[in-house]
Design a protein around this motif. Structure first.
Motif, PDB file in Angstrom:
ATOM      1  N   UNK A  66      32.519-146.545 102.135  1.00 55.61           N
ATOM      2  CA  UNK A  66      33.761-146.578 102.922  1.00 55.61           C
ATOM      3  C   UNK A  66      34.959-146.860 102.025  1.00 55.61           C
ATOM      4  N   UNK A  67      34.759-147.748 101.041  1.00 60.79           N
ATOM      5  CA  UNK A  67      35.839-148.072 100.108  1.00 60.79           C
ATOM      6  C   UNK A  67      36.197-146.834  99.297  1.00 60.79           C
ATOM      7  N   UNK A  68      35.183-146.109  98.829  1.00 59.27           N
ATOM      8  CA  UNK A  68      35.412-144.883  98.052  1.00 59.27           C
ATOM      9  C   UNK A  68      36.173-143.864  98.902  1.00 59.27           C
ATOM     10  N   UNK A  69      35.764-143.737 100.167  1.00 56.99           N
ATOM     11  CA  UNK A  69      36.446-142.814 101.084  1.00 56.99           C
ATOM     12  C   UNK A  69      37.895-143.241 101.296  1.00 56.99           C
ATOM     13  N   UNK A  70      38.098-144.544 101.437  1.00 53.82           N
ATOM     14  CA  UNK A  70      39.436-145.095 101.640  1.00 53.82           C
ATOM     15  C   UNK A  70      40.306-144.818 100.412  1.00 53.82           C
ATOM     16  N   UNK A  71      39.722-145.074  99.220  1.00 51.71           N
ATOM     17  CA  UNK A  71      40.454-144.822  97.971  1.00 51.71           C
ATOM     18  C   UNK A  71      40.828-143.349  97.859  1.00 51.71           C
ATOM     19  N   UNK A  72      39.887-142.491  98.217  1.00 54.10           N
ATOM     20  CA  UNK A  72      40.108-141.044  98.172  1.00 54.10           C
ATOM     21  C   UNK A  72      41.237-140.666  99.128  1.00 54.10           C
ATOM     22  N   UNK A  73      41.183-141.245 100.312  1.00 55.73           N
ATOM     23  CA  UNK A  73      42.209-140.988 101.336  1.00 55.73           C
ATOM     24  C   UNK A  73      43.586-141.428 100.828  1.00 55.73           C
ATOM     25  N   UNK A  74      43.626-142.637 100.230  1.00 60.95           N
ATOM     26  CA  UNK A  74      44.891-143.177  99.686  1.00 60.95           C
ATOM     27  C   UNK A  74      45.430-142.254  98.598  1.00 60.95           C
ATOM     28  N   UNK A  75      44.514-141.779  97.742  1.00 60.89           N
ATOM     29  CA  UNK A  75      44.904-140.889  96.647  1.00 60.89           C
ATOM     30  C   UNK A  75      45.478-139.579  97.211  1.00 60.89           C
ATOM     31  N   UNK A  76      44.791-139.020  98.212  1.00 62.90           N
ATOM     32  CA  UNK A  76      45.276-137.789  98.856  1.00 62.90           C
ATOM     33  C   UNK A  76      46.644-138.027  99.494  1.00 62.90           C
ATOM     34  N   UNK A  77      46.779-139.189 100.101  1.00 58.66           N
ATOM     35  CA  UNK A  77      48.038-139.569 100.752  1.00 58.66           C
ATOM     36  C   UNK A  77      49.153-139.655  99.707  1.00 58.66           C
ATOM     37  N   UNK A  78      48.811-140.262  98.561  1.00 60.33           N
ATOM     38  CA  UNK A  78      49.788-140.420  97.475  1.00 60.33           C
ATOM     39  C   UNK A  78      50.232-139.041  96.973  1.00 60.33           C
TER      40      UNK A  78
END
Length: 113
Positions: A66-78
């Motif tokens: 979930x953390x990896x998915x969250x980080x990925x999401x944040x990166x995509x958002x950035x």
């Protein structure tokens, strides 16, 4: 009479010995039961610990997923925000150029009058 008494005391001794043997046999059986139950409890506890450990590892794995998915999401958002910012800058620059062009055009038409 004497033989009778010897016979009886021998019989009593035999009975006491048998009773004692029975007592120790029972005791040994009880001890074995206790030991068996104890080993069973330890096995159950060990299995329980293994199960808890397995659940903990699963939970940790799920959390890191979930953390990896969250980080990925944040990166995509950035990245999305950067693109948006880039587009906004381009629009702003185009607008500024357009305004400058209009002003130049107005100056030129004013001068030619």
């Amino acid at each position: 009479g004497k033989a009778q008494m010897v016979q009886e005391s021998f019989q009593r001794a035999k009975e006491q010995t048998e009773a004692r043997e029975q007592y120790f046999a029972d005791l040994k059986r009880k001890f074995e039961d206790v030991q068996l139950n104890f080993e069973k409890d330890i096995a159950i506890e060990r299995d329980g610990k293994a199960e808890v450990t397995r659940q903990l590892q699963n939970a940790e794995a799920a959390m890191s997923r979930q953390k990896a998915e969250m980080d990925q999401f944040k990166e995509q958002e950035r990245i999305r925000r950067e693109k948006e910012e880039g587009v906004r800058k381009l629009l702003h620059e185009s607008e500024a150029k357009l305004i400058a062009a209009k002003e130049t055009e107005e100056k030129v038409s004013a001068a030619s009058k």
